[in-house]
Design a protein around this motif. Sequence first.
Motif, PDB file in Angstrom:
ATOM      1  N   LEU A 131       0.865  -1.174   0.108  1.00  0.00           N
ATOM      2  CA  LEU A 131       0.205  -0.072  -0.011  1.00  0.00           C
ATOM      3  C   LEU A 131       0.860   1.360   0.120  1.00  0.00           C
ATOM      4  O   LEU A 131       0.551   2.237  -0.668  1.00  0.00           O
ATOM      5  N   ALA A 132       1.921   1.260   0.659  1.00  0.00           N
ATOM      6  CA  ALA A 132       2.826   2.331   0.766  1.00  0.00           C
ATOM      7  C   ALA A 132       3.562   2.681  -0.524  1.00  0.00           C
ATOM      8  O   ALA A 132       3.546   3.767  -0.852  1.00  0.00           O
ATOM      9  N   GLU A 133       3.806   1.595  -1.147  1.00  0.00           N
ATOM     10  CA  GLU A 133       4.545   1.565  -2.565  1.00  0.00           C
ATOM     11  C   GLU A 133       3.628   2.277  -3.701  1.00  0.00           C
ATOM     12  O   GLU A 133       4.092   3.041  -4.521  1.00  0.00           O
ATOM     13  N   ASP A 134       2.307   1.641  -3.336  1.00  0.00           N
ATOM     14  CA  ASP A 134       1.309   2.051  -4.333  1.00  0.00           C
ATOM     15  C   ASP A 134       1.258   3.543  -4.189  1.00  0.00           C
ATOM     16  O   ASP A 134       1.145   4.378  -5.257  1.00  0.00           O
ATOM     17  N   ALA A 135       0.965   3.849  -3.182  1.00  0.00           N
ATOM     18  CA  ALA A 135       0.615   5.406  -2.813  1.00  0.00           C
ATOM     19  C   ALA A 135       1.986   6.422  -3.129  1.00  0.00           C
ATOM     20  O   ALA A 135       1.605   7.443  -3.905  1.00  0.00           O
ATOM     21  N   ALA A 136       3.125   5.833  -2.961  1.00  0.00           N
ATOM     22  CA  ALA A 136       4.289   6.481  -3.157  1.00  0.00           C
ATOM     23  C   ALA A 136       4.407   6.520  -4.771  1.00  0.00           C
ATOM     24  O   ALA A 136       4.736   7.612  -5.472  1.00  0.00           O
ATOM     25  N   LEU A 137       4.083   5.674  -5.439  1.00  0.00           N
ATOM     26  CA  LEU A 137       4.209   5.699  -7.018  1.00  0.00           C
ATOM     27  C   LEU A 137       3.273   6.583  -7.613  1.00  0.00           C
ATOM     28  O   LEU A 137       3.585   7.392  -8.543  1.00  0.00           O
ATOM     29  N   LYS A 138       1.962   6.527  -7.190  1.00  0.00           N
ATOM     30  CA  LYS A 138       0.935   7.544  -7.652  1.00  0.00           C
ATOM     31  C   LYS A 138       1.562   8.793  -7.432  1.00  0.00           C
ATOM     32  O   LYS A 138       1.357   9.785  -8.133  1.00  0.00           O
ATOM     33  N   GLU A 139       1.908   9.244  -6.043  1.00  0.00           N
ATOM     34  CA  GLU A 139       2.394  10.504  -5.951  1.00  0.00           C
ATOM     35  C   GLU A 139       3.688  10.853  -6.712  1.00  0.00           C
ATOM     36  O   GLU A 139       3.494  12.007  -7.394  1.00  0.00           O
ATOM     37  N   TYR A 140       4.519   9.902  -7.194  1.00  0.00           N
ATOM     38  CA  TYR A 140       5.485  10.116  -7.697  1.00  0.00           C
ATOM     39  C   TYR A 140       5.320  10.710  -9.231  1.00  0.00           C
ATOM     40  O   TYR A 140       5.907  11.262  -9.875  1.00  0.00           O
ATOM     41  N   LEU A 141       4.404   9.810  -9.881  1.00  0.00           N
ATOM     42  CA  LEU A 141       3.716  10.116 -11.112  1.00  0.00           C
ATOM     43  C   LEU A 141       2.939  11.457 -11.336  1.00  0.00           C
ATOM     44  O   LEU A 141       2.901  11.853 -12.637  1.00  0.00           O
ATOM     45  N   GLY A 142       2.606  11.991 -10.187  1.00  0.00           N
ATOM     46  CA  GLY A 142       1.688  12.896 -10.245  1.00  0.00           C
ATOM     47  C   GLY A 142       2.495  14.199 -10.908  1.00  0.00           C
ATOM     48  O   GLY A 142       1.913  15.235 -11.270  1.00  0.00           O
ATOM     49  N   GLY A 143       3.818  14.306 -11.020  1.00  0.00           N
ATOM     50  CA  GLY A 143       4.445  15.647 -11.426  1.00  0.00           C
ATOM     51  C   GLY A 143       4.611  15.650 -13.055  1.00  0.00           C
ATOM     52  O   GLY A 143       5.255  16.518 -13.313  1.00  0.00           O
ATOM     53  N   VAL A 144       3.956  14.721 -13.677  1.00  0.00           N
ATOM     54  CA  VAL A 144       4.254  14.606 -15.077  1.00  0.00           C
ATOM     55  C   VAL A 144       3.252  15.751 -15.700  1.00  0.00           C
ATOM     56  O   VAL A 144       2.005  15.478 -15.561  1.00  0.00           O
ATOM     57  N   ILE A 145       3.665  16.660 -16.452  1.00  0.00           N
ATOM     58  CA  ILE A 145       3.013  17.633 -17.068  1.00  0.00           C
ATOM     59  C   ILE A 145       3.504  17.746 -18.480  1.00  0.00           C
ATOM     60  O   ILE A 145       4.468  18.023 -18.785  1.00  0.00           O
ATOM     61  N   VAL A 146       2.316  18.142 -19.465  1.00  0.00           N
ATOM     62  CA  VAL A 146       2.511  18.145 -20.875  1.00  0.00           C
ATOM     63  C   VAL A 146       1.720  19.402 -21.107  1.00  0.00           C
ATOM     64  O   VAL A 146       1.063  19.905 -20.534  1.00  0.00           O
ATOM     65  N   SER A 147       2.147  20.080 -22.573  1.00  0.00           N
ATOM     66  CA  SER A 147       1.650  21.366 -22.901  1.00  0.00           C
ATOM     67  C   SER A 147       1.249  21.110 -24.377  1.00  0.00           C
ATOM     68  O   SER A 147       1.935  20.335 -25.005  1.00  0.00           O
ATOM     69  N   ASP A 148       0.540  22.032 -24.891  1.00  0.00           N
ATOM     70  CA  ASP A 148       0.383  22.090 -26.512  1.00  0.00           C
ATOM     71  C   ASP A 148      -0.141  23.548 -26.760  1.00  0.00           C
ATOM     72  O   ASP A 148      -0.057  24.227 -25.674  1.00  0.00           O
ATOM     73  N   GLU A 149      -0.622  23.622 -27.874  1.00  0.00           N
ATOM     74  CA  GLU A 149      -0.844  25.231 -28.552  1.00  0.00           C
ATOM     75  C   GLU A 149      -2.069  25.793 -27.805  1.00  0.00           C
ATOM     76  O   GLU A 149      -2.414  26.722 -27.558  1.00  0.00           O
ATOM     77  N   LYS A 150      -3.028  24.843 -27.089  1.00  0.00           N
ATOM     78  CA  LYS A 150      -4.107  25.409 -26.627  1.00  0.00           C
ATOM     79  C   LYS A 150      -4.215  25.413 -25.016  1.00  0.00           C
ATOM     80  O   LYS A 150      -4.897  25.953 -24.279  1.00  0.00           O
ATOM     81  N   ASN A 151      -3.082  24.659 -24.312  1.00  0.00           N
ATOM     82  CA  ASN A 151      -2.977  24.619 -22.972  1.00  0.00           C
ATOM     83  C   ASN A 151      -1.590  24.305 -22.485  1.00  0.00           C
ATOM     84  O   ASN A 151      -0.879  23.552 -23.123  1.00  0.00           O
TER      85      ASN A 151
ATOM     86  N   GLU B 226      -0.219  23.854 -19.684  1.00  0.00           N
ATOM     87  CA  GLU B 226      -0.195  22.975 -18.614  1.00  0.00           C
ATOM     88  C   GLU B 226      -1.204  21.973 -18.281  1.00  0.00           C
ATOM     89  O   GLU B 226      -2.503  22.352 -17.854  1.00  0.00           O
ATOM     90  N   ARG B 227      -0.808  20.873 -18.821  1.00  0.00           N
ATOM     91  CA  ARG B 227      -2.092  19.546 -18.845  1.00  0.00           C
ATOM     92  C   ARG B 227      -1.246  18.497 -17.724  1.00  0.00           C
ATOM     93  O   ARG B 227      -0.465  17.690 -18.418  1.00  0.00           O
ATOM     94  N   PRO B 228      -1.692  18.281 -16.546  1.00  0.00           N
ATOM     95  CA  PRO B 228      -1.036  17.389 -15.769  1.00  0.00           C
ATOM     96  C   PRO B 228      -1.492  15.953 -16.306  1.00  0.00           C
ATOM     97  O   PRO B 228      -2.809  15.869 -16.409  1.00  0.00           O
ATOM     98  N   MET B 229      -0.693  15.149 -16.150  1.00  0.00           N
ATOM     99  CA  MET B 229      -0.978  13.610 -16.611  1.00  0.00           C
ATOM    100  C   MET B 229      -1.700  13.142 -15.367  1.00  0.00           C
ATOM    101  O   MET B 229      -1.126  12.961 -14.219  1.00  0.00           O
ATOM    102  N   GLN B 230      -2.846  12.758 -15.593  1.00  0.00           N
ATOM    103  CA  GLN B 230      -3.571  11.988 -14.299  1.00  0.00           C
ATOM    104  C   GLN B 230      -3.062  10.481 -14.051  1.00  0.00           C
ATOM    105  O   GLN B 230      -2.709  10.173 -15.183  1.00  0.00           O
ATOM    106  N   VAL B 231      -3.195  10.280 -12.981  1.00  0.00           N
ATOM    107  CA  VAL B 231      -2.954   8.814 -12.565  1.00  0.00           C
ATOM    108  C   VAL B 231      -3.925   8.064 -11.751  1.00  0.00           C
ATOM    109  O   VAL B 231      -4.448   8.422 -10.798  1.00  0.00           O
TER     110      VAL B 231
END
Lengths: 95, 211
Positions: free
Chosen positions: B4-24, B26-31
């Motif tokens: 459970l701790a690793e699951d939560a940590a991994l989800k948190e760790y992936l939370g910082g991925v952000i992409v961008s395009d001509e319309k937006n 800052e689009r955070p990648m949901q996990v």
Amino acid sequence: MIDQSNFQNKFIVQARNLGWPEDVVQQLQVELDESKLDVNIPPELEEMVFDLEYGKFQEPPRAAIRNFKGRVGKEAANAVIEKMATDKFKGSVFD
Amino acid sequence: MFLLAEDAALKEYLGGVIVSDEKNEERPMQVWFGYPDIELRAQTFPFATIDVIDIRQAFERQTSGIHYDSDFRGTTPAVVGQSYRYEIPVAYDIVYQITTYSRHPRHDRQIVFQMTNKFPGKFGYLPVPDELGTSTAYRHMFLDSFVKRDTVEPDLGNKRLFRNIFTVRVVSEITPAAAIEYLQQVESVNINRNEDNSWVATHVPDGLQLP
């Protein structure tokens, strides 16, 4: 001589446990030698096997191949080393 | 707590991925965890799913012995005068499949770039805080494989789906339940006496006798 059937059976059990179709499982062949441990996939089954292994959109993965390789890796390495040692001493006083 | 701790940590760790395009910009990648499926149906792109694909004992790095600490591996507040004793935990590897989904090729490349930085083949680590939040263990993490599985969906007007699959191995450990043993710190020491204090040892060498 490496006992390929031992590893083949282990893979079959792993794939069956994860619910892979029996006709697919029976067509996959484990290959183990000095250079690799892998599961040979016939080209016509590649798409289906990859979908099973990695999942599809809205379908979870059933990672039989990765689990198999991760679990038997050390055992496979030992089998290869044993074979190499046997080959080396063939015809010597150890034979 | 294991897994459970690793699951939560991994989800948190992936939370910082952000992409961008001509319309937006800052689009955070949901996990999301792979289950339940209903989570997927509510998705907007890009997003990632986490699946546990294997949990296996890591015999090659197992050690043994007795460990002592004051907070039972970060699960109980430390109390002065009390300590915990338990067997060295059993080493495990937790293997995850992280799958990223996007519709836009630029998002896809940005995701691949950020993910390969987050999950290098070697020297990756996953911060896993303990249950009390008093300390953080940095678990080694390995990228075992990367596979690209882009598809076209005929049911949705031949929409492209960019899909990347990362197999990530996180080192972990679990305390055997049988080893959970609570010990109090020794409060006093009686020398040369029986437990009922009725007898004092004789034949104690000169110089070693109590005053």
